[in-house]
Design a protein around this motif. Structure first.
Motif, short mmCIF file in Angstrom:
data_model
loop_
_atom_site.label_atom_id
_atom_site.label_comp_id
_atom_site.label_asym_id
_atom_site.label_seq_id
_atom_site.Cartn_x
_atom_site.Cartn_y
_atom_site.Cartn_z
N THR A 62 17.36 -19.73 27.54
CA THR A 62 17.26 -18.30 27.22
C THR A 62 17.57 -17.48 28.47
O THR A 62 18.26 -16.45 28.40
CB THR A 62 15.85 -17.97 26.68
N LYS A 84 11.19 -12.43 25.34
CA LYS A 84 11.86 -11.19 25.74
C LYS A 84 11.90 -11.06 27.26
O LYS A 84 12.92 -10.68 27.83
CB LYS A 84 11.14 -9.98 25.12
N ASP A 109 9.69 -25.06 21.65
CA ASP A 109 10.55 -24.34 22.61
C ASP A 109 11.84 -23.81 21.99
O ASP A 109 12.71 -23.31 22.69
CB ASP A 109 10.90 -25.26 23.79
P1 ADP Z 1 7.68 -11.99 25.51
O1 ADP Z 1 8.16 -11.13 26.65
O2 ADP Z 1 8.61 -11.96 24.32
O3 ADP Z 1 6.26 -11.68 25.10
P2 ADP Z 1 7.80 -14.10 27.45
O4 ADP Z 1 9.24 -14.14 27.82
O5 ADP Z 1 6.86 -13.43 28.37
O6 ADP Z 1 7.67 -13.50 25.97
O7 ADP Z 1 7.26 -15.57 27.21
C1 ADP Z 1 7.96 -16.56 26.53
C2 ADP Z 1 7.17 -17.86 26.69
O8 ADP Z 1 7.72 -18.86 25.85
C3 ADP Z 1 7.24 -18.38 28.11
O9 ADP Z 1 6.00 -18.95 28.42
C4 ADP Z 1 8.34 -19.42 28.03
O10 ADP Z 1 8.17 -20.44 29.00
C5 ADP Z 1 8.13 -19.97 26.63
N1 ADP Z 1 9.35 -20.52 26.01
C6 ADP Z 1 9.45 -21.73 25.44
N2 ADP Z 1 10.67 -21.96 24.93
C7 ADP Z 1 11.40 -20.85 25.20
C8 ADP Z 1 12.74 -20.47 24.91
N3 ADP Z 1 13.61 -21.28 24.23
N4 ADP Z 1 13.15 -19.26 25.32
C9 ADP Z 1 12.29 -18.45 25.96
N5 ADP Z 1 11.02 -18.73 26.26
C10 ADP Z 1 10.56 -19.93 25.88
#
Ligand code: ADP
Ligand code: MG
Length: 141
Positions: A13, A40, A134
């Motif tokens: 991502t 995000k 993930d």
């Molecule tokens: P948001 O800002 O949408 O609330 P964050 O980017 O802060 O979310 O957090 C995303 C979480 O999900 C992180 O802990 C990241 O490590 C985890 N994660 C797991 N798989 C993915 C993925 N494919 N893409 C993005 N984040 C992921």
């Protein structure tokens, strides 16, 4: 026209965000939508990297917008999750950013949907429990 990208790790991502950051031009507005933990901010971190920003990027928790000036273009990183009333956007001077020379990234953009210009790029991030912890589906349109 929507395009769908599937990622299977935070790194993927990040790389996807980085690519869009490298291609961004002045005045673009990217609207990020998706639940808490959708990715995000991970996307925003990659995007910032693609603009050449090396300082750490996190969700702007105590302000609506955080400005990063060290990249190829200024980055205006919004998180509007906690906005109670749309007038808070006026107070933050959002128009200077939306119609400025930099690039806007807006987390939780649907909260302020009525303020988003027509030409904005929407990026929707979704999980799918069937496809693993993930997995993220990222739809751009
Ligand atoms: P948001 O800002 O949408 O609330 P964050 O980017 O802060 O979310 O957090 C995303 C979480 O999900 C992180 O802990 C990241 O490590 C985890 N994660 C797991 N798989 C993915 C993925 N494919 N893409 C993005 N984040 C992921
Ligand atoms: Mg976030």
């Amino acid at each position: 026209m929507a395009t769908v990208t599937e990622t299977y790790s935070p790194e993927e991502t990040f790389e996807f965000g980085k690519k869009l950051g490298e291609e961004a031009v002045p005045g673009m507005i990217f609207c990020l939508d998706g639940d808490l933990g959708a990715g995000k901010t991970v996307f925003a971190q990659g995007f910032a990297c693609g603009l050449g920003i090396s300082e750490p990027v996190n969700s702007p928790t105590f302000t609506i917008v955080q400005v990063y000036d060290e990249g190829r273009l200024p980055l205006y990183h919004f998180d509007v999750y906690r906005i109670g009333d749309i007038s808070e956007m006026d107070e933050a001077g959002y128009e200077d950013y939306f119609f400025g020379e930099g690039v806007c990234l807006i987390e939780w953009a649907s909260v302020i949907e009525e303020l988003i210009p027509e030409n904005a790029v929407w990026i929707r991030m979704e999980r799918d429990a069937q496809k693993g912890f993930d997995y993220r589906k990222i739809t751009v349109d």
